[in-house]
Design a protein around this motif. Structure first.
Motif, PDB file in Angstrom:
ATOM      1  N   TYR A  40       0.821  -1.207   0.000  1.00  0.00           N
ATOM      2  CA  TYR A  40       0.000   0.000   0.000  1.00  0.00           C
ATOM      3  C   TYR A  40       0.857   1.262   0.000  1.00  0.00           C
ATOM      4  O   TYR A  40       0.360   2.351  -0.244  1.00  0.00           O
ATOM      5  CB  TYR A  40      -0.990   0.020   1.166  1.00  0.00           C
ATOM      6  CG  TYR A  40      -0.419  -0.368   2.512  1.00  0.00           C
ATOM      7  CD1 TYR A  40       0.405   0.491   3.226  1.00  0.00           C
ATOM      8  CD2 TYR A  40      -0.713  -1.607   3.068  1.00  0.00           C
ATOM      9  CE1 TYR A  40       0.921   0.129   4.460  1.00  0.00           C
ATOM     10  CE2 TYR A  40      -0.198  -1.973   4.301  1.00  0.00           C
ATOM     11  CZ  TYR A  40       0.618  -1.095   5.002  1.00  0.00           C
ATOM     12  OH  TYR A  40       1.135  -1.461   6.215  1.00  0.00           O
ATOM     13  N   ASN A  41       2.145   1.108   0.252  1.00  0.00           N
ATOM     14  CA  ASN A  41       3.082   2.239   0.192  1.00  0.00           C
ATOM     15  C   ASN A  41       4.280   1.887  -0.672  1.00  0.00           C
ATOM     16  O   ASN A  41       4.726   0.746  -0.678  1.00  0.00           O
ATOM     17  CB  ASN A  41       3.613   2.597   1.585  1.00  0.00           C
ATOM     18  CG  ASN A  41       2.630   3.355   2.434  1.00  0.00           C
ATOM     19  OD1 ASN A  41       1.648   3.892   1.949  1.00  0.00           O
ATOM     20  ND2 ASN A  41       2.889   3.397   3.733  1.00  0.00           N
ATOM     21  N   ALA A  42       4.783   2.894  -1.366  1.00  0.00           N
ATOM     22  CA  ALA A  42       6.046   2.787  -2.099  1.00  0.00           C
ATOM     23  C   ALA A  42       6.862   4.008  -1.693  1.00  0.00           C
ATOM     24  O   ALA A  42       6.389   5.139  -1.818  1.00  0.00           O
ATOM     25  CB  ALA A  42       5.821   2.762  -3.598  1.00  0.00           C
ATOM     26  N   LYS A  43       8.058   3.748  -1.163  1.00  0.00           N
ATOM     27  CA  LYS A  43       8.923   4.841  -0.690  1.00  0.00           C
ATOM     28  C   LYS A  43       8.174   5.715   0.319  1.00  0.00           C
ATOM     29  O   LYS A  43       8.184   6.946   0.239  1.00  0.00           O
ATOM     30  CB  LYS A  43       9.453   5.657  -1.855  1.00  0.00           C
ATOM     31  CG  LYS A  43      10.338   4.843  -2.793  1.00  0.00           C
ATOM     32  CD  LYS A  43      10.897   5.691  -3.908  1.00  0.00           C
ATOM     33  CE  LYS A  43      11.776   4.829  -4.813  1.00  0.00           C
ATOM     34  NZ  LYS A  43      12.302   5.580  -5.940  1.00  0.00           N
ATOM     35  N   SER A  44       7.460   5.071   1.242  1.00  0.00           N
ATOM     36  CA  SER A  44       6.735   5.724   2.345  1.00  0.00           C
ATOM     37  C   SER A  44       5.556   6.589   1.907  1.00  0.00           C
ATOM     38  O   SER A  44       5.076   7.402   2.682  1.00  0.00           O
ATOM     39  CB  SER A  44       7.690   6.558   3.216  1.00  0.00           C
ATOM     40  OG  SER A  44       8.691   5.743   3.762  1.00  0.00           O
ATOM     41  N   ARG A  45       5.097   6.400   0.688  1.00  0.00           N
ATOM     42  CA  ARG A  45       3.938   7.149   0.200  1.00  0.00           C
ATOM     43  C   ARG A  45       2.890   6.170  -0.313  1.00  0.00           C
ATOM     44  O   ARG A  45       3.228   5.121  -0.866  1.00  0.00           O
ATOM     45  CB  ARG A  45       4.339   8.087  -0.932  1.00  0.00           C
ATOM     46  CG  ARG A  45       5.258   9.185  -0.483  1.00  0.00           C
ATOM     47  CD  ARG A  45       5.269  10.236  -1.541  1.00  0.00           C
ATOM     48  NE  ARG A  45       5.361  11.526  -0.894  1.00  0.00           N
ATOM     49  CZ  ARG A  45       6.006  12.535  -1.396  1.00  0.00           C
ATOM     50  NH1 ARG A  45       6.598  12.429  -2.557  1.00  0.00           N
ATOM     51  NH2 ARG A  45       6.042  13.673  -0.767  1.00  0.00           N
ATOM     52  N   ALA A  46       1.633   6.534  -0.159  1.00  0.00           N
ATOM     53  CA  ALA A  46       0.546   5.703  -0.665  1.00  0.00           C
ATOM     54  C   ALA A  46       0.748   5.466  -2.162  1.00  0.00           C
ATOM     55  O   ALA A  46       1.142   6.380  -2.898  1.00  0.00           O
ATOM     56  CB  ALA A  46      -0.798   6.380  -0.414  1.00  0.00           C
ATOM     57  N   ILE A  47       0.496   4.247  -2.590  1.00  0.00           N
ATOM     58  CA  ILE A  47       0.654   3.917  -4.016  1.00  0.00           C
ATOM     59  C   ILE A  47      -0.525   4.524  -4.776  1.00  0.00           C
ATOM     60  O   ILE A  47      -1.686   4.181  -4.505  1.00  0.00           O
ATOM     61  CB  ILE A  47       0.711   2.400  -4.236  1.00  0.00           C
ATOM     62  CG1 ILE A  47       1.909   1.806  -3.488  1.00  0.00           C
ATOM     63  CG2 ILE A  47       0.791   2.073  -5.731  1.00  0.00           C
ATOM     64  CD1 ILE A  47       1.963   0.285  -3.515  1.00  0.00           C
ATOM     65  N   PRO A  48      -0.258   5.417  -5.721  1.00  0.00           N
ATOM     66  CA  PRO A  48      -1.356   6.028  -6.478  1.00  0.00           C
ATOM     67  C   PRO A  48      -1.931   5.047  -7.499  1.00  0.00           C
ATOM     68  O   PRO A  48      -1.283   4.058  -7.874  1.00  0.00           O
ATOM     69  CB  PRO A  48      -0.681   7.216  -7.178  1.00  0.00           C
ATOM     70  CG  PRO A  48       0.750   6.811  -7.314  1.00  0.00           C
ATOM     71  CD  PRO A  48       1.051   5.941  -6.124  1.00  0.00           C
ATOM     72  N   ALA A  49      -3.127   5.326  -7.943  1.00  0.00           N
ATOM     73  CA  ALA A  49      -3.772   4.471  -8.944  1.00  0.00           C
ATOM     74  C   ALA A  49      -2.927   4.365 -10.212  1.00  0.00           C
ATOM     75  O   ALA A  49      -2.898   3.316 -10.845  1.00  0.00           O
ATOM     76  CB  ALA A  49      -5.165   5.014  -9.274  1.00  0.00           C
ATOM     77  N   SER A  50      -2.207   5.409 -10.556  1.00  0.00           N
ATOM     78  CA  SER A  50      -1.372   5.380 -11.764  1.00  0.00           C
ATOM     79  C   SER A  50      -0.239   4.365 -11.668  1.00  0.00           C
ATOM     80  O   SER A  50       0.355   4.004 -12.674  1.00  0.00           O
ATOM     81  CB  SER A  50      -0.796   6.770 -12.051  1.00  0.00           C
ATOM     82  OG  SER A  50       0.066   7.170 -10.986  1.00  0.00           O
ATOM     83  N   GLN A  51       0.034   3.866 -10.439  1.00  0.00           N
ATOM     84  CA  GLN A  51       1.078   2.865 -10.233  1.00  0.00           C
ATOM     85  C   GLN A  51       0.515   1.586  -9.626  1.00  0.00           C
ATOM     86  O   GLN A  51       1.242   0.788  -9.047  1.00  0.00           O
ATOM     87  CB  GLN A  51       2.189   3.437  -9.357  1.00  0.00           C
ATOM     88  CG  GLN A  51       2.913   4.578 -10.031  1.00  0.00           C
ATOM     89  CD  GLN A  51       4.029   5.150  -9.175  1.00  0.00           C
ATOM     90  OE1 GLN A  51       4.420   4.588  -8.166  1.00  0.00           O
ATOM     91  NE2 GLN A  51       4.555   6.282  -9.595  1.00  0.00           N
ATOM     92  N   GLY A  52      -0.804   1.393  -9.768  1.00  0.00           N
ATOM     93  CA  GLY A  52      -1.416   0.139  -9.347  1.00  0.00           C
ATOM     94  C   GLY A  52      -2.076   0.143  -7.991  1.00  0.00           C
ATOM     95  O   GLY A  52      -2.538  -0.887  -7.520  1.00  0.00           O
ATOM     96  N   GLY A  53      -2.132   1.267  -7.323  1.00  0.00           N
ATOM     97  CA  GLY A  53      -2.699   1.337  -5.980  1.00  0.00           C
ATOM     98  C   GLY A  53      -4.207   1.452  -5.957  1.00  0.00           C
ATOM     99  O   GLY A  53      -4.839   1.501  -6.997  1.00  0.00           O
ATOM    100  N   PRO A  54      -4.795   1.400  -4.811  1.00  0.00           N
ATOM    101  CA  PRO A  54      -4.107   1.509  -3.524  1.00  0.00           C
ATOM    102  C   PRO A  54      -3.474   0.206  -3.024  1.00  0.00           C
ATOM    103  O   PRO A  54      -2.622   0.242  -2.145  1.00  0.00           O
ATOM    104  CB  PRO A  54      -5.198   1.969  -2.569  1.00  0.00           C
ATOM    105  CG  PRO A  54      -6.464   1.435  -3.141  1.00  0.00           C
ATOM    106  CD  PRO A  54      -6.247   1.445  -4.632  1.00  0.00           C
ATOM    107  N   LEU A  55      -3.868  -0.944  -3.573  1.00  0.00           N
ATOM    108  CA  LEU A  55      -3.252  -2.219  -3.178  1.00  0.00           C
ATOM    109  C   LEU A  55      -2.682  -2.902  -4.410  1.00  0.00           C
ATOM    110  O   LEU A  55      -3.368  -3.051  -5.427  1.00  0.00           O
ATOM    111  CB  LEU A  55      -4.279  -3.138  -2.502  1.00  0.00           C
ATOM    112  CG  LEU A  55      -4.810  -2.676  -1.149  1.00  0.00           C
ATOM    113  CD1 LEU A  55      -5.929  -3.596  -0.679  1.00  0.00           C
ATOM    114  CD2 LEU A  55      -3.698  -2.617  -0.125  1.00  0.00           C
ATOM    115  N   LYS A  56      -1.451  -3.351  -4.289  1.00  0.00           N
ATOM    116  CA  LYS A  56      -0.740  -3.935  -5.423  1.00  0.00           C
ATOM    117  C   LYS A  56      -0.014  -5.198  -4.958  1.00  0.00           C
ATOM    118  O   LYS A  56       0.600  -5.204  -3.890  1.00  0.00           O
ATOM    119  CB  LYS A  56       0.263  -2.903  -5.931  1.00  0.00           C
ATOM    120  CG  LYS A  56       1.156  -3.355  -7.032  1.00  0.00           C
ATOM    121  CD  LYS A  56       2.099  -2.213  -7.416  1.00  0.00           C
ATOM    122  CE  LYS A  56       3.024  -2.645  -8.510  1.00  0.00           C
ATOM    123  NZ  LYS A  56       3.849  -1.535  -8.981  1.00  0.00           N
TER     124      LYS A  56
END
Length: 161
Positions: free
Chosen positions: A114-130
Motif C-alpha cells: 500500500y506504500n512505495a517509498k513511504s507514500r501511498a501507491i497512487p492508482a497510476s502505479q497500481g494502488g491503492p493495493l498492489k
C-alpha cells in the motif's frame, strides 16, 4: 437541544465513515472469519492495521522501489484459512485473477503493498493495493511468477481447497 443535535451530528460524521467505509479488500472462499455474507471485507485502514512488512525490490514495471504492505500470509492467517488450502486467487478491479499457490504464500513474503517509498501507491502505479513479489531476496520466485503476475488494483482474494 442545539447542543444535543451538534453532538449527534459530530458522532455520525466521525464514526459514520468507519461504519460505512467502502471495503478496499474482500477475502472470500474457504475462510473461518467472516464479517459479510460472502467473506471478510477490509477497509484500507484495517489492512494497514495488520502486521506490516517492507522490502526493496526491482519492480518489473517501475524499477527499484521500497514497498510496504502486508503479506498475503498475514491476511490469510487473520481470516482463518486452513493449512490444507491449495489455491489463492488475487482479484483485480478489472476482474483479472492471478493464482498464487498457498504453499508459496507460506514460504515467501508475497505482499499486498500500500506504500512505495513511504507514500501511498497512487492508482497510476497500481494502488491503492498492489501484489508485490520478493524477487530480489528470492530470485526463484520470478521463475514461478513472472512480471505479468504483478497484479495492480487488487480488490479481492479468493481461497480454494
Amino acid at each position: 437541544m442545539r447542543k444535543v443535535f451538534l453532538a449527534v451530528t459530530l458522532v455520525v460524521v466521525l464514526f459514520g465513515t468507519l461504519i460505512f467505509a467502502d471495503p478496499a479488500l474482500t477475502v472470500s472462499g474457504t475462510i473461518a472469519l467472516k464479517n459479510t455474507d460472502s467473506g471478510f471485507a477490509f477497509t484500507l485502514d484495517e489492512v494497514k492495521a495488520l502486521a506490516a512488512t517492507s522490502y526493496q525490490v526491482t519492480d518489473p514495471w517501475l524499477g527499484d522501489k521500497l514497498y510496504e504492505g502486508v503479506t498475503l500470509s498475514e491476511i490469510l492467517k487473520y481470516v482463518g484459512v486452513p493449512s490444507s488450502a491449495k489455491k489463492v486467487f488475487v482479484i483485480c478491479s478489472d476482474k483479472k485473477e492471478f493464482e498464487v499457490a498457498y504453499a508459496d504464500i507460506v514460504q515467501f513474503p508475497i505482499m499486498l503493498a500500500y506504500n512505495a517509498k513511504s507514500r501511498a501507491i497512487p492508482a497510476s502505479q497500481g494502488g491503492p493495493l498492489k501484489l508485490v513479489y520478493p524477487i530480489n531476496d528470492f530470485p526463484q520466485v520470478l521463475k514461478i511468477y513472472p512480471a505479468e503476475n504483478w497484479a495492480w488494483y487488487v480488490v479481492g482474494i479468493r481461497v480454494e481447497m
